[in-house]
Scaffold this motif. Sequence first.
Motif, PDB file in Angstrom:
ATOM      1  N   PHE A 118      52.909  52.659  40.591  1.00  0.00           N
ATOM      2  CA  PHE A 118      52.143  53.857  40.229  1.00  0.00           C
ATOM      3  C   PHE A 118      52.435  55.002  41.198  1.00  0.00           C
ATOM      4  CE2 PHE A 118      48.378  56.489  41.025  1.00  0.00           C
ATOM      5  CZ  PHE A 118      48.188  57.029  39.761  1.00  0.00           C
ATOM      6  N   ASN A 119      52.390  54.708  42.502  1.00  0.00           N
ATOM      7  CA  ASN A 119      52.623  55.752  43.507  1.00  0.00           C
ATOM      8  C   ASN A 119      54.065  56.243  43.492  1.00  0.00           C
ATOM      9  OD1 ASN A 119      50.074  56.161  45.207  1.00  0.00           O
ATOM     10  ND2 ASN A 119      50.223  53.947  45.154  1.00  0.00           N
ATOM     11  N   MET A 120      55.017  55.350  43.219  1.00  0.00           N
ATOM     12  CA  MET A 120      56.423  55.751  43.125  1.00  0.00           C
ATOM     13  C   MET A 120      56.641  56.663  41.917  1.00  0.00           C
ATOM     14  SD  MET A 120      59.456  55.077  41.324  1.00  0.00           S
ATOM     15  CE  MET A 120      59.391  53.416  40.673  1.00  0.00           C
ATOM     16  N   VAL A 121      56.059  56.306  40.770  1.00  0.00           N
ATOM     17  CA  VAL A 121      56.196  57.122  39.565  1.00  0.00           C
ATOM     18  C   VAL A 121      55.547  58.490  39.777  1.00  0.00           C
ATOM     19  CG1 VAL A 121      55.487  57.341  37.147  1.00  0.00           C
ATOM     20  CG2 VAL A 121      56.396  55.174  37.984  1.00  0.00           C
ATOM     21  N   LEU A 122      54.390  58.519  40.448  1.00  0.00           N
ATOM     22  CA  LEU A 122      53.719  59.787  40.749  1.00  0.00           C
ATOM     23  C   LEU A 122      54.612  60.676  41.611  1.00  0.00           C
ATOM     24  CD1 LEU A 122      51.165  61.504  40.528  1.00  0.00           C
ATOM     25  CD2 LEU A 122      50.249  60.294  42.524  1.00  0.00           C
ATOM     26  N   LEU A 165      57.399  62.144  39.438  1.00  0.00           N
ATOM     27  CA  LEU A 165      56.904  63.199  38.554  1.00  0.00           C
ATOM     28  C   LEU A 165      56.673  64.507  39.309  1.00  0.00           C
ATOM     29  CD1 LEU A 165      54.376  61.204  36.315  1.00  0.00           C
ATOM     30  CD2 LEU A 165      56.633  62.076  35.663  1.00  0.00           C
ATOM     31  N   VAL A 166      56.121  64.412  40.521  1.00  0.00           N
ATOM     32  CA  VAL A 166      55.912  65.612  41.342  1.00  0.00           C
ATOM     33  C   VAL A 166      57.255  66.267  41.667  1.00  0.00           C
ATOM     34  CG1 VAL A 166      55.159  66.441  43.601  1.00  0.00           C
ATOM     35  CG2 VAL A 166      53.716  64.854  42.322  1.00  0.00           C
ATOM     36  N   CYS A 167      58.247  65.455  42.023  1.00  0.00           N
ATOM     37  CA  CYS A 167      59.575  65.992  42.355  1.00  0.00           C
ATOM     38  C   CYS A 167      60.240  66.618  41.132  1.00  0.00           C
ATOM     39  CB  CYS A 167      60.449  64.885  42.932  1.00  0.00           C
ATOM     40  SG  CYS A 167      59.905  64.292  44.553  1.00  0.00           S
ATOM     41  N   PHE A 168      60.088  65.991  39.962  1.00  0.00           N
ATOM     42  CA  PHE A 168      60.602  66.587  38.733  1.00  0.00           C
ATOM     43  C   PHE A 168      59.958  67.949  38.492  1.00  0.00           C
ATOM     44  CE2 PHE A 168      62.256  62.502  36.768  1.00  0.00           C
ATOM     45  CZ  PHE A 168      63.549  62.981  36.597  1.00  0.00           C
ATOM     46  N   VAL A 227      58.771  70.032  40.701  1.00  0.00           N
ATOM     47  CA  VAL A 227      59.333  71.014  41.638  1.00  0.00           C
ATOM     48  C   VAL A 227      60.705  71.487  41.141  1.00  0.00           C
ATOM     49  CG1 VAL A 227      60.216  71.357  43.975  1.00  0.00           C
ATOM     50  CG2 VAL A 227      58.071  70.118  43.627  1.00  0.00           C
ATOM     51  N   CYS A 228      61.534  70.555  40.702  1.00  0.00           N
ATOM     52  CA  CYS A 228      62.876  70.913  40.230  1.00  0.00           C
ATOM     53  C   CYS A 228      62.817  71.759  38.961  1.00  0.00           C
ATOM     54  CB  CYS A 228      63.704  69.653  39.975  1.00  0.00           C
ATOM     55  SG  CYS A 228      64.126  68.738  41.471  1.00  0.00           S
ATOM     56  N   LEU A 229      61.843  71.503  38.101  1.00  0.00           N
ATOM     57  CA  LEU A 229      61.700  72.272  36.865  1.00  0.00           C
ATOM     58  C   LEU A 229      61.393  73.747  37.140  1.00  0.00           C
ATOM     59  CD1 LEU A 229      59.761  69.834  34.498  1.00  0.00           C
ATOM     60  CD2 LEU A 229      62.044  70.779  34.112  1.00  0.00           C
ATOM     61  N   LEU A 230      60.773  74.031  38.281  1.00  0.00           N
ATOM     62  CA  LEU A 230      60.476  75.421  38.637  1.00  0.00           C
ATOM     63  C   LEU A 230      61.730  76.209  38.984  1.00  0.00           C
ATOM     64  CD1 LEU A 230      57.284  74.871  40.834  1.00  0.00           C
ATOM     65  CD2 LEU A 230      57.359  75.846  38.527  1.00  0.00           C
ATOM     66  N   GLY A 231      62.838  75.498  39.234  1.00  0.00           N
ATOM     67  CA  GLY A 231      64.094  76.167  39.552  1.00  0.00           C
ATOM     68  C   GLY A 231      64.422  76.110  41.034  1.00  0.00           C
ATOM     69  N   LEU A 232      65.578  76.653  41.385  1.00  0.00           N
ATOM     70  CA  LEU A 232      66.039  76.593  42.775  1.00  0.00           C
ATOM     71  C   LEU A 232      65.180  77.460  43.692  1.00  0.00           C
ATOM     72  CD1 LEU A 232      68.193  75.668  44.843  1.00  0.00           C
ATOM     73  CD2 LEU A 232      69.488  77.719  44.239  1.00  0.00           C
ATOM     74  N   GLN A 233      65.036  78.758  43.363  1.00  0.00           N
ATOM     75  CA  GLN A 233      64.314  79.672  44.250  1.00  0.00           C
ATOM     76  C   GLN A 233      62.807  79.496  44.174  1.00  0.00           C
ATOM     77  OE1 GLN A 233      65.494  83.771  43.846  1.00  0.00           O
ATOM     78  NE2 GLN A 233      67.684  83.326  44.002  1.00  0.00           N
ATOM     79  N   GLY A 235      61.087  76.989  42.944  1.00  0.00           N
ATOM     80  CA  GLY A 235      60.623  75.624  43.141  1.00  0.00           C
ATOM     81  C   GLY A 235      61.115  75.005  44.425  1.00  0.00           C
ATOM     82  N   VAL A 236      62.362  74.539  44.399  1.00  0.00           N
ATOM     83  CA  VAL A 236      62.909  73.774  45.521  1.00  0.00           C
ATOM     84  C   VAL A 236      62.897  74.574  46.819  1.00  0.00           C
ATOM     85  CG1 VAL A 236      64.940  72.550  46.372  1.00  0.00           C
ATOM     86  CG2 VAL A 236      64.344  72.428  43.943  1.00  0.00           C
ATOM     87  N   GLU A 237      63.434  75.818  46.788  1.00  0.00           N
ATOM     88  CA  GLU A 237      63.532  76.607  48.021  1.00  0.00           C
ATOM     89  C   GLU A 237      62.157  77.000  48.550  1.00  0.00           C
ATOM     90  OE1 GLU A 237      65.562  80.738  49.730  1.00  0.00           O
ATOM     91  OE2 GLU A 237      65.875  80.138  47.649  1.00  0.00           O
ATOM     92  N   LYS A 238      61.309  77.524  47.677  1.00  0.00           N
ATOM     93  CA  LYS A 238      59.993  78.008  48.109  1.00  0.00           C
ATOM     94  C   LYS A 238      59.142  76.887  48.701  1.00  0.00           C
ATOM     95  CE  LYS A 238      56.068  80.712  46.362  1.00  0.00           C
ATOM     96  NZ  LYS A 238      55.493  81.361  45.158  1.00  0.00           N
ATOM     97  N   ILE A 239      59.111  75.747  48.038  1.00  0.00           N
ATOM     98  CA  ILE A 239      58.277  74.632  48.492  1.00  0.00           C
ATOM     99  C   ILE A 239      58.878  73.984  49.742  1.00  0.00           C
ATOM    100  CG2 ILE A 239      57.482  72.309  47.859  1.00  0.00           C
ATOM    101  CD1 ILE A 239      57.143  73.463  44.980  1.00  0.00           C
ATOM    102  N   THR A 240      60.211  73.869  49.782  1.00  0.00           N
ATOM    103  CA  THR A 240      60.851  73.257  50.950  1.00  0.00           C
ATOM    104  C   THR A 240      60.658  74.100  52.201  1.00  0.00           C
ATOM    105  OG1 THR A 240      62.515  72.207  49.547  1.00  0.00           O
ATOM    106  CG2 THR A 240      63.021  72.363  51.885  1.00  0.00           C
TER     107      THR A 240
END
Length: 261
Positions: free
Chosen positions: A146-150, A153-156, A158-164, A166-171
């Motif tokens: 359950f925790n691995m799937v969660l 899903l959270v990482c997906f 972030v990636c769906l938001l795009g590079l700038q 999602g990934v860049e802003k959150i990182t």
Amino acid sequence: MERENFSSRLGFILISAGCAIGLGNVWRFPFITGMYGGASFVLIYLFFLLILGLPIMVAEFSVGRASCRSAALSFDVLEPKGTKWHLYKYGAIAGNYILMMFYTTVAGWMLYYFYKMAVGDFAGLDAKGVGALFGSLLGDPLTMTFNMVLTVLVCFGVCLLGLQAGVEKITKTMMLCLLILMLALAANSMFLPGAEAGLKYYLYPDFNKVFEKGVSEVIFAAMGQAFFTLSLGIGALAIFGSYIAKERSLTGEAVFITILD
């Protein structure tokens, strides 16, 4: 569709450092340093970081920037006709999948620990009690799944938001928080009982301990740590290299990330 790029150099450096800085630094480095002789091992590790880690990081960045592709397609674009460099992609893809299986599972453990801490289940437990709690988690595949799937899903998301966005802003935010947290932990360690002895062990080399463990074993461990801590050899950094602007020095970017590491 036009390919996104990082909005700033800081974003690129932090996201690349985010790939490099993690369990290899916080978890593996302390215990492997303790196992192989403290500062003696640290010096050998830094040597291999310089002569192996840095050049290979530059090479991975070069492959990414020259091809503007991920590890899955970079050598299909770059290889000379008649050569078989493209076969590397199968190992790279497999390596990244295996790595993500590992990291998503461990991140799932962290979510579980966060929940347990929030509800107070760690209150009053000693090291043995915490170990027993972790043992019960390992014996509960449903909770781990359950925790691995969660986590996935959270990482997906972030990636769906795009590079700038999602990934860049959150990182950027998470990496700055991580660096502040690590500095706070390091400062706190300076004031713990026995800190002076710990610092001496970490900073004062005693090569007799290297010979006790075996020179070849210590060298192999240092080389492995240099690769592990920078996430080298599986093409992960080539992905980030594909977003480096042409006017940037690949060696300069690699040096900066290695220093952060």
